[in-house]
Design a protein around this motif. Structure first.
Motif, mmCIF file in Angstrom:
data_model
loop_
_atom_site.group_PDB
_atom_site.id
_atom_site.type_symbol
_atom_site.label_atom_id
_atom_site.label_comp_id
_atom_site.label_asym_id
_atom_site.label_seq_id
_atom_site.Cartn_x
_atom_site.Cartn_y
_atom_site.Cartn_z
ATOM 1 N N ARG A 193 0.920 -1.168 -0.088
ATOM 2 C CA ARG A 193 0.056 -0.071 0.030
ATOM 3 C C ARG A 193 0.713 1.323 0.003
ATOM 4 O O ARG A 193 1.809 1.219 0.588
ATOM 5 C CB ARG A 193 -0.793 0.116 1.265
ATOM 6 N N VAL A 194 0.282 2.090 -0.684
ATOM 7 C CA VAL A 194 1.216 3.609 -0.790
ATOM 8 C C VAL A 194 0.188 4.754 -0.610
ATOM 9 O O VAL A 194 -1.074 4.807 -0.508
ATOM 10 C CB VAL A 194 1.854 3.700 -2.293
ATOM 11 N N HIS A 195 1.036 5.764 -0.113
ATOM 12 C CA HIS A 195 0.311 6.983 0.145
ATOM 13 C C HIS A 195 1.513 8.065 0.034
ATOM 14 O O HIS A 195 2.554 7.751 -0.024
ATOM 15 C CB HIS A 195 -0.382 7.260 1.255
ATOM 16 N N GLN A 196 1.196 9.608 0.121
ATOM 17 C CA GLN A 196 1.888 10.562 0.226
ATOM 18 C C GLN A 196 2.766 10.496 1.511
ATOM 19 O O GLN A 196 2.502 9.959 2.396
ATOM 20 C CB GLN A 196 1.329 11.933 0.192
ATOM 21 N N ILE A 197 4.053 11.178 1.275
ATOM 22 C CA ILE A 197 4.553 11.451 2.627
ATOM 23 C C ILE A 197 4.030 12.710 2.906
ATOM 24 O O ILE A 197 3.720 13.538 2.441
ATOM 25 C CB ILE A 197 6.247 11.618 2.452
ATOM 26 N N TRP A 198 4.269 13.226 4.385
ATOM 27 C CA TRP A 198 3.749 14.200 4.940
ATOM 28 C C TRP A 198 4.660 14.612 6.160
ATOM 29 O O TRP A 198 5.208 13.767 6.800
ATOM 30 C CB TRP A 198 2.227 14.058 5.387
ATOM 31 N N MET A 199 4.173 15.847 6.681
ATOM 32 C CA MET A 199 4.879 16.075 7.964
ATOM 33 C C MET A 199 4.313 15.319 9.170
ATOM 34 O O MET A 199 3.168 15.553 9.346
ATOM 35 C CB MET A 199 4.633 17.611 8.164
#
Length: 307
Positions: free
Chosen positions: A164-170
């Motif tokens: 599973r993937v998603h954006q990187i974020w703070m």
């Protein structure tokens, strides 16, 4: 995959030989119920740990990598492999991701060693011929774990695994990303780490499709689970043959174990670390983006601070 504070980014015909087996549903009669070996939901909350699974004279063995990538993980791997020749062995991943920069460093180290990668959990299965070391496919590789999977010289993902993937974020603002405030320095960190991740992806032989899929999923949406077609189009999978990642494991006419169902993986931010001595969860300072798989569910977030 989704951005968190900038240091972290977080059927299947599995064959079983005399010394090793992959699990496959529908053949429960071949084995007694498998017993998972030191792989629990609790273990996935902790900083990544490495264990060696020996599987007898007919199999070289493999490394299990379970947990979250932290700043200490690359050194922990080097300490684990000190004095042991692991060139070309397989790493079996079960991870929620973690620190972007540290996962990239670890992935590059694995590529230097020519390691192979797959997704699964190590277990001991009881068979009519005695206990066997095994890998079960019902496991999770999320966020930066996906990019560590990409580092393998040969890469295999079983049907039962979840990638599973998603954006990187703070990381300290991933719970309520829309309502949070961001400084110019925050944006610089995120942009910098996306650039590092892009270079790493192409260096490892991944495609732009992987970056597109990951960076299209914001932190307030559920993680995107890659389909079999997407696993191939992103080059995350290089082979559909388990023997290419475990070449000494036997032949397809060997008996196959039944699959043991596992609960859905708990999700924790990649910046959460757990001390081995006390078991107390603590927050680690971080300077880079983390991939924190929350799937739209609020996660424990560390307070923002620079290292």
């Amino acid at each position: 995959m989704r951005l968190a504070t900038s240091s972290g980014f977080c059927g299947w015909a599995l064959l079983c030989a005399a010394a090793f087996c992959f699990a496959m549903p529908g053949l429960a009669a071949a084995f007694d119920k498998p017993v998972l070996a030191n792989v629990t939901a609790e273990a996935r909350k902790q900083p990544m740990r490495f264990t060696w699974t020996a599987c007898g004279s007919h199999c070289r063995g493999w490394i299990s990598a379970v947990g979250i990538v932290t700043a200490e993980t690359p050194k922990a791997f080097d300490d684990f492999t000190a004095g042991r020749d692991v060139t070309g062995v397989t790493v079996v991943l079960d991870s929620s991701g973690g620190s972007v920069n540290d996962a990239i460093a670890l992935g590059r180290r694995w590529r230097e060693l020519g390691l192979r990668t797959t997704v699964g959990t190590s277990a001991v299965v009881k068979t009519t011929n005695g206990d066997r070391a095994a890998v079960l496919p019902e496991a999770y590789c999320e966020s930066m774990c996906v990019f560590m999977l990409l580092s393998g010289k040969a890469r295999y993902v079983p049907d039962g695994a979840h990638v599973r993937v998603h954006q990187i974020w703070m990381g300290d603002r991933a719970d309520d990303a829309r309502a949070a405030s961001y400084s110019a320095d925050d944006l610089m960190i995120v942009e910098r780490d996306i650039g590092r991740l892009a270079k790493y992806t192409f260096d490892m032989g991944g495609t732009g499709d992987l970056l597109h899929l990951a960076l299209s999923i914001p932190p307030w949406e559920s993680l995107h689970e890659l389909s079999p077609a997407e696993l191939h189009s992103t080059n995350l999978v290089t082979t559909d043959r388990v023997a290419d990642v475990l070449p000494d494991s036997g032949t397809m006419d060997a008996p196959v174990a039944s699959l043991v169902a596992k609960p859905v993986q708990d999700r924790f931010p990649a910046s959460v670390a757990n001390t081995a001595a006390t078991g107390t969860v603590v927050s680690r300072p971080t300077k880079t983006a983390e991939a924190v798989p929350t799937g739209g569910v609020a996660a424990v977030a560390p307070p923002p601070h620079n290292q």
